[in-house]
Scaffold this motif. Sequence first.
Motif, short mmCIF file in Angstrom:
data_model
loop_
_atom_site.label_atom_id
_atom_site.label_comp_id
_atom_site.label_asym_id
_atom_site.label_seq_id
_atom_site.Cartn_x
_atom_site.Cartn_y
_atom_site.Cartn_z
N LEU A 1 41.00 -65.71 26.07
CA LEU A 1 41.17 -64.30 26.41
C LEU A 1 40.41 -63.43 25.41
N SER A 2 40.54 -63.76 24.13
CA SER A 2 39.83 -63.00 23.11
C SER A 2 38.32 -63.06 23.35
N LYS A 3 37.83 -64.25 23.62
CA LYS A 3 36.39 -64.43 23.82
C LYS A 3 35.89 -63.67 25.04
N GLN A 4 36.69 -63.65 26.11
CA GLN A 4 36.25 -63.02 27.35
C GLN A 4 36.48 -61.52 27.36
N ALA A 5 37.45 -61.02 26.58
CA ALA A 5 37.71 -59.58 26.56
C ALA A 5 36.80 -58.82 25.60
N LEU A 6 36.43 -59.48 24.49
CA LEU A 6 35.63 -58.78 23.48
C LEU A 6 34.32 -58.19 24.01
N PRO A 7 33.55 -58.92 24.83
CA PRO A 7 32.31 -58.31 25.34
C PRO A 7 32.54 -57.03 26.13
N TYR A 8 33.68 -56.95 26.84
CA TYR A 8 34.00 -55.72 27.56
C TYR A 8 34.33 -54.60 26.57
N ILE A 9 35.21 -54.89 25.62
CA ILE A 9 35.68 -53.84 24.71
C ILE A 9 34.54 -53.31 23.87
N ARG A 10 33.59 -54.19 23.52
CA ARG A 10 32.47 -53.75 22.69
C ARG A 10 31.58 -52.74 23.39
N GLN A 11 31.68 -52.65 24.71
CA GLN A 11 30.88 -51.66 25.44
C GLN A 11 31.45 -50.26 25.34
N LEU A 12 32.71 -50.13 24.89
CA LEU A 12 33.33 -48.82 24.76
C LEU A 12 32.68 -48.03 23.64
N PRO A 13 32.50 -46.72 23.82
CA PRO A 13 31.98 -45.91 22.72
C PRO A 13 32.97 -45.86 21.56
N ASP A 14 32.46 -45.61 20.37
CA ASP A 14 33.33 -45.48 19.20
C ASP A 14 34.35 -44.37 19.45
N GLY A 15 35.57 -44.61 19.03
CA GLY A 15 36.60 -43.60 19.19
C GLY A 15 37.98 -44.22 19.19
N VAL A 16 38.97 -43.37 19.43
CA VAL A 16 40.37 -43.81 19.39
C VAL A 16 40.65 -44.82 20.50
N PHE A 17 40.13 -44.58 21.70
CA PHE A 17 40.43 -45.48 22.81
C PHE A 17 39.91 -46.89 22.51
N ARG A 18 38.72 -46.97 21.95
CA ARG A 18 38.16 -48.28 21.61
C ARG A 18 39.04 -48.99 20.59
N GLN A 19 39.52 -48.28 19.59
CA GLN A 19 40.38 -48.88 18.59
C GLN A 19 41.70 -49.36 19.21
N LEU A 20 42.24 -48.54 20.12
CA LEU A 20 43.49 -48.93 20.78
C LEU A 20 43.30 -50.17 21.64
N MET A 21 42.12 -50.30 22.24
CA MET A 21 41.86 -51.49 23.05
C MET A 21 41.79 -52.74 22.17
N PHE A 22 41.20 -52.64 20.99
CA PHE A 22 41.22 -53.78 20.08
C PHE A 22 42.65 -54.11 19.65
N ARG A 23 43.46 -53.07 19.44
CA ARG A 23 44.84 -53.30 19.06
C ARG A 23 45.60 -53.99 20.19
N ALA A 24 45.32 -53.55 21.45
CA ALA A 24 45.98 -54.17 22.60
C ALA A 24 45.58 -55.64 22.73
N LEU A 25 44.31 -55.94 22.47
CA LEU A 25 43.86 -57.33 22.53
C LEU A 25 44.52 -58.14 21.41
#
Length: 617
Positions: free
Chosen positions: A394-418
Motif C-alpha cells: 500500500l505504501s509503495k502504491q500510494a506514494l507515487p500518487y501523493i507525491r503528485q500533490l502540490p506542497d501544502g497542508v493537504f499533501r502533509q495530511l495525506m502522508f499522515r493518513a498513509l
Amino acid sequence: MAGRIPQKFLDDLLDRVDIVEVIDRRVKLKKTGKNYSARCPFHEEKTPSFSVNPDKQFYYCFGCGAGGNALGFVMDYENLDFPQAVATLAGSLGLEVPREETRGGAAQAQREDSNKALYALLEQAARFYQQQLRSHPEAHRAVSYLKQRGLTGQIAKDFDLGFAPPGWDNLLQALAQDDSQRKLLLDAGMLVQNDAGRSYDRFRDRVVFPIRDQRGRIIAFGGRVLGDDKPKYLNSPETPVFSKGRELYGLYQARQANRKLERALVVEGYMDVIALAQHGISNATATLGTATSQTHLERLYRLTPEVVFCFDGDAAGRKAAVRALESTLPCMEDGRQARFLFLDEGEDPDTLVRKLGADRFRELVTAATPLETFLFDVAGEGLDTSTLEGRARLSKQALPYIRQLPDGVFRQLMFRALAERTGLTVAELMHLEAPPPPPPAPEPAPEWAQGADSSQPTPRQRAASDRARAGYSNLAQAAIALLLHQPEMSTRVDPEPLATLEGDDVALLRDLLALLQRRPDSNTAMLLGHWYGTPEGELLGRLAGQERLIPRAGIEQQFSDTLAALVQLPQRSQLSAQVDKLKATNYADMSDAEKQRLKELLQQKQRMDEARNKRKS
C-alpha cells in the motif's frame, strides 16, 4: 477608431494615474498605516477588508479576493469594457487614446481577422441549425428524440440546440456563397473534403449541440445521430478556435447561471449537462470526447473550489475515474476539493435525475467519495492491509500518487493518513519539510463613513469568501509574489535553470521574468495590467495582495533561496522516490548492494536538507 491601444501608452497611463485618487473619487478611503482601506464595493461587508497600496499602485480585498490596478478597478466598478475604462482614465488626465496596428504585424492581424470570420460563420451555422429544428420537414424526428429524453423547448433554446437535416450539402448550400466562405467552412471543421476534393457537410441527420467558449462564442459543434450512422456522437475537429483538450461543454452556461460557482460537476455527455440544467442543477460540464485533463481541471479550479466527477460504476467508469484522479492530483492546492460519484450500472445523470429528482441527486453529489478516500481505495485495491506485506505494498502504491500533490497542508495530511494506514511514522515514509506558517489574519481597519453616491454605477458584485484565500500553494507562487513586490530583482536572475521545469505557475514565473528583463522599469500595477482579464491575471492579483507574508528585510535573499529550492525540486523528488522504493522493501530482504545504495541516498538527501535549512536560517 480601429486598432490596438499601444502597450507603452497603457504602461505610461498606469504610471501617471494615482490609484488612491482614482478609487477615492468612487469609494471613500481612509488612511490605515501605509495603506488605505474601505468597505469593499464588490461585496457586502461590515468590517473594511479592502486595501489600497499607494506604493505598488494596486488594491486587494481580503474578503472576496478582488484585486488589480487602477484600470481593472474602473472596469469592475463602473461596469466598463477595456477600451472604455482606458478612455475614462485617459480623459481624467486630458489624454487622447492612441491606436496602432496589431502587434506582430500583418500576419497576426490577418490571423485575428480570420478567427473573427470563423466565429461569425459558426454563429451563422448555429442559427441555420436552429432554424432547421423549427421548420425542416424532417425536424419532427429530432423534436421527438428530444422529447423522449425529457427536454422542454425552453431548455433546448437555452442551449441553442439545432438540427442538421439529412443530406450531403445543406449547410454548404446555405452558407458557402463563394470559394472564400467554403474555405472558412472547411477551416471551421463544418465541412469534410474527400480525396477527390469534394466537400460535404460534417453534421448530417443529427441533433446539434453548439459548444461555446468561456466568452460565450460558438467555437465548435457536437452532433447526436438520429439514424443508424456511426459514430453515435460526433464532435468538430481541432480548428484554429477549438481545442477539445481545453474546452468544457456547458461551462459558459454554468457561469451564466451561477454568479459564484461553488461546485462544478463533471459528467460524460451533452445530454447529461442539459438534463441536469433542466432540473435546476446548473453547474454541470462535460469533456468533449477526451479524458478530463489537467488543463480542464486548472480551468475549473480557477472558477470554483470543488469539482465532483460523475462516472458509471462499471469497470470502464472506474478506469476513467482513475485517469481523472491522476489529472486532479497536481491541481490540489490547499482549499480545493475533489469528489467521485459512481452511479449504478445502467444509470447516467440524465436518467437518474429524472428518476430521483433534483434534491435527491444533489444529496448524492454532496455525499460523493472524497479524493483522499478514492486514492487509498485505488492504491489498496486487492491488498490485505492486515498483513505487513499488504501495508508495505500500500505504501509503495500510494506514494507515487501523493507525491503528485502540490506542497501544502493537504499533501502533509495525506502522508499522515498513509502513515496511519501502514503503521509507520510520517518521518519513516518521507522526510517532510515543515509546512509554511499560516498567514496572519488581516488587521481590522477602523470603521469609516460610507461615501458612495447613489447616482454612481453599480459595481460588479462578488461573493464574499468565508475564509479569504491567502498564501502560496507552491514555490513558484512564492517566487512570483516576491517578484511582484520588488520587480527590480528580475535583473539579477538567470532564468535558464527554470527552462526545464514544468507547471503553469512556473511558466507564468518565466513569462514574468522575461517581461521584466525586456521592460525593467515595469512596476506592480503594470505587471497586473499585462495579464488583466486572464486566469493568470487573477492569480497575480491574489499574490500581489499577500503583502503581509512578504518579509520587511532580506526579500532578495528569500527570492534567491526560493528560486534555488524550486530548481532543486525535481532532483529532490527523484531522490525521494528512489528512497521510498528501497524502503518499501523489507530491510532484512535487501541485498548488501541495496543497503549500501539506501545509505548513500539517505546521506545525499540529508546533505540537501542541511543546505536547504542553511539557506533558510
